[in-house]
Write a protein that holds these residues in place. Sequence first.
Motif, PDB file in Angstrom:
ATOM      1  N   PHE A 169      10.200  -0.587  -5.180  1.00  0.00           N
ATOM      2  CA  PHE A 169       8.813  -0.140  -5.136  1.00  0.00           C
ATOM      3  C   PHE A 169       8.777   1.336  -4.778  1.00  0.00           C
ATOM      4  CE2 PHE A 169       9.802  -1.545  -0.895  1.00  0.00           C
ATOM      5  CZ  PHE A 169       9.237  -0.591  -0.076  1.00  0.00           C
ATOM      6  N   GLU A 170       7.705   1.976  -5.154  1.00  0.00           N
ATOM      7  CA  GLU A 170       7.529   3.394  -4.879  1.00  0.00           C
ATOM      8  C   GLU A 170       6.226   3.592  -4.116  1.00  0.00           C
ATOM      9  OE1 GLU A 170       7.841   5.848  -8.342  1.00  0.00           O
ATOM     10  OE2 GLU A 170       9.539   4.713  -9.099  1.00  0.00           O
ATOM     11  N   LEU A 171       6.272   4.441  -3.131  1.00  0.00           N
ATOM     12  CA  LEU A 171       5.070   4.778  -2.398  1.00  0.00           C
ATOM     13  C   LEU A 171       4.409   5.957  -3.097  1.00  0.00           C
ATOM     14  CD1 LEU A 171       6.403   4.585   1.252  1.00  0.00           C
ATOM     15  CD2 LEU A 171       5.081   2.875   0.020  1.00  0.00           C
ATOM     16  N   THR A 172       3.210   5.742  -3.565  1.00  0.00           N
ATOM     17  CA  THR A 172       2.469   6.807  -4.225  1.00  0.00           C
ATOM     18  C   THR A 172       1.110   6.926  -3.554  1.00  0.00           C
ATOM     19  OG1 THR A 172       1.619   5.266  -5.870  1.00  0.00           O
ATOM     20  CG2 THR A 172       3.616   6.480  -6.450  1.00  0.00           C
ATOM     21  N   GLU A 173       0.566   8.088  -3.647  1.00  0.00           N
ATOM     22  CA  GLU A 173      -0.742   8.337  -3.052  1.00  0.00           C
ATOM     23  C   GLU A 173      -1.823   7.639  -3.877  1.00  0.00           C
ATOM     24  OE1 GLU A 173      -3.595  12.077  -1.832  1.00  0.00           O
ATOM     25  OE2 GLU A 173      -1.619  12.436  -2.649  1.00  0.00           O
ATOM     26  N   GLN A 174      -2.682   6.920  -3.173  1.00  0.00           N
ATOM     27  CA  GLN A 174      -3.795   6.269  -3.843  1.00  0.00           C
ATOM     28  C   GLN A 174      -5.061   7.035  -3.482  1.00  0.00           C
ATOM     29  OE1 GLN A 174      -4.010   2.138  -2.957  1.00  0.00           O
ATOM     30  NE2 GLN A 174      -2.013   1.684  -3.778  1.00  0.00           N
ATOM     31  N   LEU A 175      -5.676   7.614  -4.455  1.00  0.00           N
ATOM     32  CA  LEU A 175      -6.845   8.437  -4.201  1.00  0.00           C
ATOM     33  C   LEU A 175      -8.097   7.609  -3.927  1.00  0.00           C
ATOM     34  CD1 LEU A 175      -6.259  11.211  -6.877  1.00  0.00           C
ATOM     35  CD2 LEU A 175      -5.723  11.271  -4.437  1.00  0.00           C
ATOM     36  N   ASP A 176      -8.052   6.308  -4.217  1.00  0.00           N
ATOM     37  CA  ASP A 176      -9.248   5.495  -4.011  1.00  0.00           C
ATOM     38  C   ASP A 176      -9.339   4.933  -2.594  1.00  0.00           C
ATOM     39  OD1 ASP A 176      -7.276   3.586  -4.062  1.00  0.00           O
ATOM     40  OD2 ASP A 176      -8.049   2.502  -5.784  1.00  0.00           O
ATOM     41  N   GLY A 177      -8.378   5.190  -1.745  1.00  0.00           N
ATOM     42  CA  GLY A 177      -8.459   4.788  -0.350  1.00  0.00           C
ATOM     43  C   GLY A 177      -8.018   3.369  -0.059  1.00  0.00           C
ATOM     44  N   ARG A 178      -7.550   2.627  -1.050  1.00  0.00           N
ATOM     45  CA  ARG A 178      -7.138   1.238  -0.796  1.00  0.00           C
ATOM     46  C   ARG A 178      -5.988   1.170   0.194  1.00  0.00           C
ATOM     47  NH1 ARG A 178      -5.630  -1.248  -6.204  1.00  0.00           N
ATOM     48  NH2 ARG A 178      -5.130   0.903  -6.673  1.00  0.00           N
ATOM     49  N   LEU A 179      -5.040   2.056   0.074  1.00  0.00           N
ATOM     50  CA  LEU A 179      -3.895   2.037   0.981  1.00  0.00           C
ATOM     51  C   LEU A 179      -4.336   2.339   2.411  1.00  0.00           C
ATOM     52  CD1 LEU A 179      -0.853   1.719   1.303  1.00  0.00           C
ATOM     53  CD2 LEU A 179      -0.611   4.139   0.784  1.00  0.00           C
ATOM     54  N   ALA A 180      -5.203   3.304   2.575  1.00  0.00           N
ATOM     55  CA  ALA A 180      -5.696   3.648   3.906  1.00  0.00           C
ATOM     56  C   ALA A 180      -6.465   2.482   4.509  1.00  0.00           C
ATOM     57  CB  ALA A 180      -6.575   4.891   3.842  1.00  0.00           C
ATOM     58  N   ASP A 181      -7.264   1.782   3.707  1.00  0.00           N
ATOM     59  CA  ASP A 181      -8.011   0.630   4.198  1.00  0.00           C
ATOM     60  C   ASP A 181      -7.071  -0.477   4.654  1.00  0.00           C
ATOM     61  OD1 ASP A 181     -10.357   1.965   3.629  1.00  0.00           O
ATOM     62  OD2 ASP A 181     -10.668   0.925   1.705  1.00  0.00           O
ATOM     63  N   LYS A 182      -6.007  -0.709   3.884  1.00  0.00           N
ATOM     64  CA  LYS A 182      -5.035  -1.752   4.263  1.00  0.00           C
ATOM     65  C   LYS A 182      -4.349  -1.397   5.574  1.00  0.00           C
ATOM     66  CE  LYS A 182      -4.075  -3.413  -0.394  1.00  0.00           C
ATOM     67  NZ  LYS A 182      -3.087  -3.590  -1.448  1.00  0.00           N
ATOM     68  N   TRP A 183      -3.950  -0.132   5.739  1.00  0.00           N
ATOM     69  CA  TRP A 183      -3.293   0.278   6.974  1.00  0.00           C
ATOM     70  C   TRP A 183      -4.250   0.186   8.156  1.00  0.00           C
ATOM     71  CZ3 TRP A 183       1.409   0.035   8.261  1.00  0.00           C
ATOM     72  CH2 TRP A 183       2.422   0.241   7.339  1.00  0.00           C
ATOM     73  N   ASP A 184      -5.497   0.532   7.950  1.00  0.00           N
ATOM     74  CA  ASP A 184      -6.481   0.405   9.019  1.00  0.00           C
ATOM     75  C   ASP A 184      -6.608  -1.053   9.453  1.00  0.00           C
ATOM     76  OD1 ASP A 184      -6.982   3.110   9.121  1.00  0.00           O
ATOM     77  OD2 ASP A 184      -8.762   2.990   7.817  1.00  0.00           O
ATOM     78  N   ALA A 185      -6.623  -1.970   8.489  1.00  0.00           N
ATOM     79  CA  ALA A 185      -6.715  -3.393   8.806  1.00  0.00           C
ATOM     80  C   ALA A 185      -5.468  -3.871   9.556  1.00  0.00           C
ATOM     81  CB  ALA A 185      -6.913  -4.207   7.531  1.00  0.00           C
ATOM     82  N   ILE A 186      -4.304  -3.417   9.134  1.00  0.00           N
ATOM     83  CA  ILE A 186      -3.058  -3.807   9.797  1.00  0.00           C
ATOM     84  C   ILE A 186      -3.029  -3.283  11.218  1.00  0.00           C
ATOM     85  CG2 ILE A 186      -0.556  -3.419   9.809  1.00  0.00           C
ATOM     86  CD1 ILE A 186      -0.727  -3.471   6.706  1.00  0.00           C
ATOM     87  N   LEU A 187      -3.397  -2.026  11.403  1.00  0.00           N
ATOM     88  CA  LEU A 187      -3.339  -1.426  12.724  1.00  0.00           C
ATOM     89  C   LEU A 187      -4.394  -1.986  13.679  1.00  0.00           C
ATOM     90  CD1 LEU A 187      -2.657   2.278  11.730  1.00  0.00           C
ATOM     91  CD2 LEU A 187      -1.034   0.609  12.640  1.00  0.00           C
ATOM     92  N   SER A 188      -5.508  -2.463  13.152  1.00  0.00           N
ATOM     93  CA  SER A 188      -6.562  -3.003  14.016  1.00  0.00           C
ATOM     94  C   SER A 188      -6.261  -4.433  14.450  1.00  0.00           C
ATOM     95  CB  SER A 188      -7.911  -2.944  13.303  1.00  0.00           C
ATOM     96  OG  SER A 188      -7.912  -3.805  12.188  1.00  0.00           O
ATOM     97  N   GLU A 189      -5.244  -5.071  13.883  1.00  0.00           N
ATOM     98  CA  GLU A 189      -4.884  -6.451  14.259  1.00  0.00           C
ATOM     99  C   GLU A 189      -4.217  -6.520  15.618  1.00  0.00           C
ATOM    100  OE1 GLU A 189      -2.584  -8.183  11.152  1.00  0.00           O
ATOM    101  OE2 GLU A 189      -4.222  -8.144   9.719  1.00  0.00           O
ATOM    102  N   ASP A 190      -3.742  -5.411  16.150  1.00  0.00           N
ATOM    103  CA  ASP A 190      -3.027  -5.430  17.435  1.00  0.00           C
ATOM    104  C   ASP A 190      -3.921  -5.741  18.588  1.00  0.00           C
ATOM    105  OD1 ASP A 190      -0.660  -4.896  16.215  1.00  0.00           O
ATOM    106  OD2 ASP A 190      -0.787  -2.736  16.522  1.00  0.00           O
TER     107      ASP A 190
END
Length: 56
Positions: free
Chosen positions: A35-56
């Motif tokens: 897999f390759e990490l690429t920048e997503q301009l639509d913010g989906r990746l940022a939203d997923k990381w926010d959800a992951i980080l808020s689970e703590d």
Amino acid sequence: MSLFHHQQIVFQPIDPLADGLGDDIAAEQSEPEHFELTEQLDGRLADKWDAILSED
């Protein structure tokens, strides 16, 4: 005798850690399921990381 000589110098790729990890990385990148990490301009990746980080 030719006045111009064309010689090509080729260097081996640098292994930054000098521990053979570069070979392992190249092998991983060539696998079909890599897999390759690429920048997503639509913010989906940022939203997923926010959800992951808020689970703590």
